[in-house]
Scaffold this motif. Structure first.
Motif, PDB file in Angstrom:
ATOM      1  N   LEU A   1       0.764  -1.277   0.015  1.00 30.12           N
ATOM      2  CA  LEU A   1      -0.390  -0.203   0.112  1.00 30.12           C
ATOM      3  C   LEU A   1       1.144   0.842  -0.294  1.00 30.12           C
ATOM      4  O   LEU A   1       0.092   2.254  -0.811  1.00 30.12           O
ATOM      5  CB  LEU A   1      -0.433  -0.220   1.082  1.00 30.12           C
ATOM      6  CG  LEU A   1      -2.631  -0.885   0.358  1.00 30.12           C
ATOM      7  CD1 LEU A   1      -2.880  -1.098   2.342  1.00 30.12           C
ATOM      8  CD2 LEU A   1      -2.636  -0.118  -0.620  1.00 30.12           C
ATOM      9  N   VAL A   2       2.354   0.705   0.512  1.00 25.94           N
ATOM     10  CA  VAL A   2       2.710   2.639   0.935  1.00 25.94           C
ATOM     11  C   VAL A   2       3.711   2.789  -0.599  1.00 25.94           C
ATOM     12  O   VAL A   2       3.708   3.862  -1.563  1.00 25.94           O
ATOM     13  CB  VAL A   2       4.160   1.711   1.612  1.00 25.94           C
ATOM     14  CG1 VAL A   2       5.563   3.482   1.387  1.00 25.94           C
ATOM     15  CG2 VAL A   2       3.479   1.956   3.017  1.00 25.94           C
ATOM     16  N   THR A   3       3.719   1.675  -2.038  1.00 21.77           N
ATOM     17  CA  THR A   3       4.025   1.849  -3.131  1.00 21.77           C
ATOM     18  C   THR A   3       2.761   2.794  -3.616  1.00 21.77           C
ATOM     19  O   THR A   3       2.633   3.275  -5.176  1.00 21.77           O
ATOM     20  CB  THR A   3       3.992   1.243  -3.966  1.00 21.77           C
ATOM     21  OG1 THR A   3       2.916  -0.254  -3.829  1.00 21.77           O
ATOM     22  CG2 THR A   3       5.695   0.526  -3.379  1.00 21.77           C
ATOM     23  N   LEU A   4       1.543   2.602  -3.672  1.00 21.86           N
ATOM     24  CA  LEU A   4       0.370   2.909  -3.950  1.00 21.86           C
ATOM     25  C   LEU A   4      -0.405   4.422  -3.102  1.00 21.86           C
ATOM     26  O   LEU A   4      -1.728   4.879  -3.604  1.00 21.86           O
ATOM     27  CB  LEU A   4      -1.047   2.243  -3.943  1.00 21.86           C
ATOM     28  CG  LEU A   4      -0.695   1.186  -5.291  1.00 21.86           C
ATOM     29  CD1 LEU A   4      -2.031  -0.369  -4.587  1.00 21.86           C
ATOM     30  CD2 LEU A   4      -0.121   0.838  -6.136  1.00 21.86           C
ATOM     31  N   GLN A   5      -0.011   4.196  -1.862  1.00 21.31           N
ATOM     32  CA  GLN A   5      -0.094   5.485  -0.833  1.00 21.31           C
ATOM     33  C   GLN A   5      -0.305   7.471  -1.452  1.00 21.31           C
ATOM     34  O   GLN A   5      -1.211   8.182  -1.513  1.00 21.31           O
ATOM     35  CB  GLN A   5       0.668   5.583   0.018  1.00 21.31           C
ATOM     36  CG  GLN A   5       0.180   6.604   0.672  1.00 21.31           C
ATOM     37  CD  GLN A   5      -0.955   5.871   1.852  1.00 21.31           C
ATOM     38  OE1 GLN A   5      -0.845   4.682   2.005  1.00 21.31           O
ATOM     39  NE2 GLN A   5      -2.229   6.631   1.890  1.00 21.31           N
ATOM     40  N   GLY A   6       0.669   7.315  -2.763  1.00 22.13           N
ATOM     41  CA  GLY A   6       0.656   9.103  -3.178  1.00 22.13           C
ATOM     42  C   GLY A   6      -1.100   8.930  -4.228  1.00 22.13           C
ATOM     43  O   GLY A   6      -1.391   9.562  -4.217  1.00 22.13           O
ATOM     44  N   ILE A   7      -0.989   7.676  -4.697  1.00 20.07           N
ATOM     45  CA  ILE A   7      -2.880   7.080  -5.525  1.00 20.07           C
ATOM     46  C   ILE A   7      -3.702   8.285  -4.644  1.00 20.07           C
ATOM     47  O   ILE A   7      -4.223   8.207  -5.184  1.00 20.07           O
ATOM     48  CB  ILE A   7      -2.735   6.348  -5.896  1.00 20.07           C
ATOM     49  CG1 ILE A   7      -1.173   5.925  -7.103  1.00 20.07           C
ATOM     50  CG2 ILE A   7      -4.232   6.252  -6.880  1.00 20.07           C
ATOM     51  CD1 ILE A   7      -1.613   5.028  -8.136  1.00 20.07           C
ATOM     52  N   PHE A   8      -3.808   7.594  -3.576  1.00 23.68           N
ATOM     53  CA  PHE A   8      -4.911   7.568  -2.349  1.00 23.68           C
ATOM     54  C   PHE A   8      -5.213   8.770  -2.148  1.00 23.68           C
ATOM     55  O   PHE A   8      -6.050   9.372  -1.499  1.00 23.68           O
ATOM     56  CB  PHE A   8      -4.532   6.701  -1.579  1.00 23.68           C
ATOM     57  CG  PHE A   8      -5.120   4.924  -1.725  1.00 23.68           C
ATOM     58  CD1 PHE A   8      -6.456   4.734  -2.436  1.00 23.68           C
ATOM     59  CD2 PHE A   8      -4.037   4.314  -2.057  1.00 23.68           C
ATOM     60  CE1 PHE A   8      -7.007   3.788  -3.019  1.00 23.68           C
ATOM     61  CE2 PHE A   8      -4.260   2.569  -2.278  1.00 23.68           C
ATOM     62  CZ  PHE A   8      -5.264   2.301  -3.372  1.00 23.68           C
ATOM     63  N   ASP A   9      -3.546   9.234  -1.624  1.00 28.37           N
ATOM     64  CA  ASP A   9      -3.649  10.729  -0.918  1.00 28.37           C
ATOM     65  C   ASP A   9      -4.178  11.737  -2.080  1.00 28.37           C
ATOM     66  O   ASP A   9      -4.805  13.196  -1.612  1.00 28.37           O
ATOM     67  CB  ASP A   9      -2.212  10.818  -0.714  1.00 28.37           C
ATOM     68  CG  ASP A   9      -2.252  10.159   0.627  1.00 28.37           C
ATOM     69  OD1 ASP A   9      -2.817  10.145   1.226  1.00 28.37           O
ATOM     70  OD2 ASP A   9      -0.543  10.482   0.893  1.00 28.37           O
ATOM     71  N   LYS A  10      -4.249  11.541  -3.365  1.00 32.42           N
ATOM     72  CA  LYS A  10      -4.776  12.316  -4.273  1.00 32.42           C
ATOM     73  C   LYS A  10      -5.583  12.310  -4.199  1.00 32.42           C
ATOM     74  O   LYS A  10      -6.358  12.575  -4.249  1.00 32.42           O
ATOM     75  CB  LYS A  10      -3.663  12.417  -6.128  1.00 32.42           C
ATOM     76  CG  LYS A  10      -2.313  12.948  -5.689  1.00 32.42           C
ATOM     77  CD  LYS A  10      -2.010  12.615  -7.198  1.00 32.42           C
ATOM     78  CE  LYS A  10      -0.803  12.969  -7.897  1.00 32.42           C
ATOM     79  NZ  LYS A  10       0.207  11.200  -7.151  1.00 32.42           N
ATOM     80  N   ALA A  11      -6.781  11.405  -3.956  1.00 33.75           N
ATOM     81  CA  ALA A  11      -7.881  10.974  -4.478  1.00 33.75           C
ATOM     82  C   ALA A  11      -8.521  11.592  -3.245  1.00 33.75           C
ATOM     83  O   ALA A  11      -9.593  11.952  -3.350  1.00 33.75           O
ATOM     84  CB  ALA A  11      -8.065   9.173  -4.252  1.00 33.75           C
ATOM     85  N   ASP A  12      -7.741  11.381  -2.122  1.00 30.74           N
ATOM     86  CA  ASP A  12      -8.870  11.851  -0.483  1.00 30.74           C
ATOM     87  C   ASP A  12      -8.488  13.939  -1.158  1.00 30.74           C
ATOM     88  O   ASP A  12      -9.088  14.449  -0.173  1.00 30.74           O
ATOM     89  CB  ASP A  12      -7.771  11.663   0.266  1.00 30.74           C
ATOM     90  CG  ASP A  12      -7.829  10.101   1.008  1.00 30.74           C
ATOM     91  OD1 ASP A  12      -8.651   9.690   0.334  1.00 30.74           O
ATOM     92  OD2 ASP A  12      -7.178   9.751   1.144  1.00 30.74           O
ATOM     93  N   TYR A  13      -7.787  14.509  -1.687  1.00 32.75           N
ATOM     94  CA  TYR A  13      -7.186  15.726  -1.967  1.00 32.75           C
ATOM     95  C   TYR A  13      -8.395  16.067  -2.670  1.00 32.75           C
ATOM     96  O   TYR A  13      -9.019  17.102  -2.553  1.00 32.75           O
ATOM     97  CB  TYR A  13      -6.235  16.246  -2.297  1.00 32.75           C
ATOM     98  CG  TYR A  13      -5.665  17.493  -2.598  1.00 32.75           C
ATOM     99  CD1 TYR A  13      -5.779  18.381  -0.940  1.00 32.75           C
ATOM    100  CD2 TYR A  13      -5.043  18.282  -3.166  1.00 32.75           C
ATOM    101  CE1 TYR A  13      -5.843  20.394  -0.941  1.00 32.75           C
ATOM    102  CE2 TYR A  13      -5.356  19.233  -3.902  1.00 32.75           C
ATOM    103  CZ  TYR A  13      -5.660  20.173  -3.034  1.00 32.75           C
ATOM    104  OH  TYR A  13      -5.164  21.953  -2.787  1.00 32.75           O
ATOM    105  N   SER A  14      -8.977  15.588  -3.342  1.00 32.42           N
ATOM    106  CA  SER A  14      -9.769  15.175  -4.615  1.00 32.42           C
ATOM    107  C   SER A  14     -11.252  16.325  -3.907  1.00 32.42           C
ATOM    108  O   SER A  14     -12.446  17.073  -4.111  1.00 32.42           O
ATOM    109  CB  SER A  14      -9.687  15.092  -6.065  1.00 32.42           C
ATOM    110  OG  SER A  14      -8.231  14.710  -6.234  1.00 32.42           O
ATOM    111  N   GLN A  15     -11.388  15.206  -2.750  1.00 33.60           N
ATOM    112  CA  GLN A  15     -12.336  14.664  -2.866  1.00 33.60           C
ATOM    113  C   GLN A  15     -12.360  15.729  -1.603  1.00 33.60           C
ATOM    114  O   GLN A  15     -14.005  17.042  -1.491  1.00 33.60           O
ATOM    115  CB  GLN A  15     -12.846  13.016  -1.872  1.00 33.60           C
ATOM    116  CG  GLN A  15     -14.191  13.284  -0.881  1.00 33.60           C
ATOM    117  CD  GLN A  15     -14.527  11.879  -0.502  1.00 33.60           C
ATOM    118  OE1 GLN A  15     -13.033  10.502  -0.500  1.00 33.60           O
ATOM    119  NE2 GLN A  15     -15.430  11.520   0.585  1.00 33.60           N
ATOM    120  N   ARG A  16     -11.127  16.157  -0.596  1.00 34.22           N
ATOM    121  CA  ARG A  16     -11.733  17.826   0.121  1.00 34.22           C
ATOM    122  C   ARG A  16     -12.400  19.217  -1.242  1.00 34.22           C
ATOM    123  O   ARG A  16     -13.384  19.710  -0.271  1.00 34.22           O
ATOM    124  CB  ARG A  16     -10.411  17.712   0.301  1.00 34.22           C
ATOM    125  CG  ARG A  16     -10.467  16.831   1.883  1.00 34.22           C
ATOM    126  CD  ARG A  16      -9.304  16.940   3.191  1.00 34.22           C
ATOM    127  NE  ARG A  16      -7.703  17.671   1.962  1.00 34.22           N
ATOM    128  CZ  ARG A  16      -7.203  16.314   1.885  1.00 34.22           C
ATOM    129  NH1 ARG A  16      -7.157  15.483   2.689  1.00 34.22           N
ATOM    130  NH2 ARG A  16      -5.638  17.054   2.098  1.00 34.22           N
TER     131      ARG A  16
END
Length: 606
Positions: free
Chosen positions: A459-474
């Motif tokens: 999941l660490v290798t994919l964390q940047g993708i999920f963090d961008k998604a969280d920011y887009s949701q905010r």
């Protein structure tokens, strides 16, 4: 696609075909298209190839890698790409988050009101599903858009806020934007295809002109990779272009030198005309300042005719779009590599894996497992050798022996070739950042703790993708909240809340000073979120939450259960009280007994 007809869709901004303003809008759109088309076209082309890899299109090999002897007749596709994409997207769906507001100044009532209205609006338009679709689009090709728009079909006064997922090939965007909030983006151009009925619903003030228009289909040749263009009936549809562009507007700011705060003065329709003058008379230290603030306007072009130019349909300053990115590197000069999805780097490994499999199959099929060698005059019917349906036959002339024939054996498949195929399959996982634990395909017998550590490392290798998604949701939550405050009436908000909204609900600076939009636990309703939070507090050891849990729970006969619980608590309280009284009487009796004994001892001593 609903109706845009409402009181705020100012028909005064509808343009006459002979209006010179429409020509200026078309000229601006042509300029942006010509300057931005090369970059966007490169992104469209690479995105189309990515989607074909995801779908497992066997016909793309010769287009991407040229004609080879292996793929001219054998078009196999052993699709290992899709499952990696599905894993990442499935993880997002599994851990969906709700958009919530967090109080900054401990104003919980205001945050609660915002959360309830946000939850109502999100559930009404199915936001979570559209967000997952946009996330999958970004993971597949690199970028996609979420579009927030009003629909006045069922609510002609306030309207409802709906979400739409805009795929990569349906929009043209300023290729030089860097910020995800699009504050440095010059324009966004979205194209859709509508019939006359849909066009009238979208442009109710233009119905007569639409009746006199004839659909021309794809006449300008723009947006060439749209899926609708494959339809032969496109010439019966209108191209519906929504061109959002950044400009400025004049705003009135009220400055307070004492507190150091500033707020934009927005005149409500119900306010009196001299409200500002009376406010300044009561607070003469306030300063009024005129300034230019950035805003986004909208131009609508129907079938090549500019029909509208004015404020955007949400009546807010930001774009009604929020981008979702997978990998976005704005400093790369080549735009085709600037936005990338997971598939982009898997294409070569997927091609090599397919090629290796085709070679293995060719070797297997070249080996014949059985056959017959016979003299031509031995059997009466050589067809008898074909009854098994397999193998080969070799007829010999009379007088010749089988050892006169030399067979060329096909090469056997070495174990190293199978290992190469397995290695290529593992390379696809390594390149995507997905490990076997995340795919649920680990076969080694390891302890659960080690498996969890591996999953966390993946999941660490994919964390940047999920963090961008969280920011887009905010960002999207802030956008929705701004649109709610701008378009929803107090009556509608009161109907949603079941009470009058907080006095600061429609304040222009509440997002700046009072609340912050974050992601929270996902739930379909506000009560489910409350139930999850209460269970977390109870798990942390907070006492006295039984009634609150029952009130928030979704169970039948809840009133009877609460009454039974209250009666049981009352019975326990009465029993505890009686037991306490008995204990007190016992203690009092012991004291009396001890007192009497002490008196007796004193009397005997004398």
């Amino acid at each position: 696609m609903g109706s845009y007809g409402n009181a705020y869709y100012d028909e005064g901004n509808l343009l006459d075909p002979s209006d010179s303003k429409g020509k200026n809008i078309k000229s601006m759109m042509d300029h942006y298209y010509q300057s931005s088309y090369p970059a966007n076209a490169a992104f469209w082309q690479q995105g189309a190839i990515d989607m074909r890899f995801k779908a497992g299109d066997q016909t793309l090999w010769s287009m991407v890698y040229g004609d080879t002897q292996y793929f001219q007749a054998r078009r196999f596709f052993f699709n290992l790409t899709r499952r990696n994409v599905n894993m990442v997207c499935g993880k997002q769906r599994q851990s969906r988050k709700s958009t919530v507001t967090i109080p900054i100044k401990q104003d919980d009532d205001l945050a609660d009101d915002y959360n309830a209205v946000l939850k109502f609006s999100e559930n009404r338009d199915g936001f979570q599903e559209y967000f997952s679709q946009a996330f999958e689009g970004a993971v597949s090709v690199g970028a996609s858009l979420l579009h927030l728009y009003p629909d006045y079909t069922l609510d002609p006064i306030s309207g409802d806020l709906f979400t739409d997922f805009v795929s990569y090939n349906n929009y043209l965007i300023d290729p030089y934007y860097r910020k995800m909030d699009l504050t440095d983006c010059a324009f966004i151009w979205r194209r859709r295809w509508v019939n006359k009925i849909q066009a009238k619903a979208l442009l109710p003030g233009y119905s007569k002109e639409i009746d006199g228009m004839k659909p021309s289909g794809m006449k300008d040749g723009r947006f060439p990779l749209q899926a609708e263009l494959i339809n032969l009936d496109t010439n019966k549809l209108f191209s519906y272009d929504e061109f959002h562009y950044r400009t400025t507007r004049e705003a009135t700011l009220i400055l307070d030198p004492k507190s150091g705060e500033s707020v934009e003065w927005e005149q409500d329709e119900t306010d009196e005309d001299d409200l500002m003058e009376r406010t300044l008379a009561q607070q003469p230290w306030l300063i009024v300042k005129k300034t230019q603030v950035p805003t986004v306007k909208l131009a609508i072009v129907l079938g090549g005719r500019t029909v509208y130019d004015g404020e955007n349909l949400l009546r807010i300053d930001p774009y009604p779009f929020v981008p979702l990115h997978c990998y976005h590197d704005p400093d790369i000069q080549s735009y085709q590599w600037r936005c990338q999805g997971i598939i982009r780097n898997l294409r070569d490994a997927q091609y090599l894996f397919n090629r290796r499999k085709v070679i293995e199959l060719s070797i297997l099929e070249s080996q014949i497992t059985s056959g017959w060698i016979y003299p031509v005059d031995v059997v009466t019917d050589p067809k008898a050798f074909r009854q098994s349906g397999e193998g080969f036959i070799i007829p010999l002339k009379a007088g010749h022996l089988p050892n006169e024939i030399q067979r060329i054996d096909p090469p056997a498949i070495p174990q190293s070739m199978i290992e190469i195929s397995r290695s290529l399959a593992e390379d696809i996982q390594k390149i995507s950042g997905v490990n076997e634990e995340l795919l649920g395909a680990a076969t080694d017998d390891k302890a659960a703790l080690l498996s969890m550590m591996r999953q966390g490392a993946g999941l660490v290798t994919l964390q940047g993708i999920f963090d961008k998604a969280d920011y887009s949701q905010r960002l999207y939550g802030k956008l929705r909240l701004m649109a709610i405050k701008k378009n929803f009436t107090k009556g509608k908000v009161a109907a949603i809340l079941g009470k009058d909204p907080h006095p600061k609900f429609f304040s222009t600076h509440s997002l700046k000073y009072d609340v912050a939009v974050e992601e929270g636990l996902y739930s379909t309703t506000q009560r489910q979120m409350e139930l999850q939070q209460l269970m977390m507090f109870q798990g942390a050891g907070v006492p006295g939450l039984e009634k609150a849990l029952l009130r928030a729970a979704f169970i039948t006969n809840k009133k009877e259960i609460i009454q039974d619980m209250e009666q049981a608590q009352q019975a326990q309280a009465q029993q505890a009280q009686q037991q306490q009284q008995m204990e007190e009487k016992k203690v009092q009796a012991d004291l009396m007994l001890k007192f009497a004994k002490s008196r007796s001892d004193m009397a005997s001593a004398t």
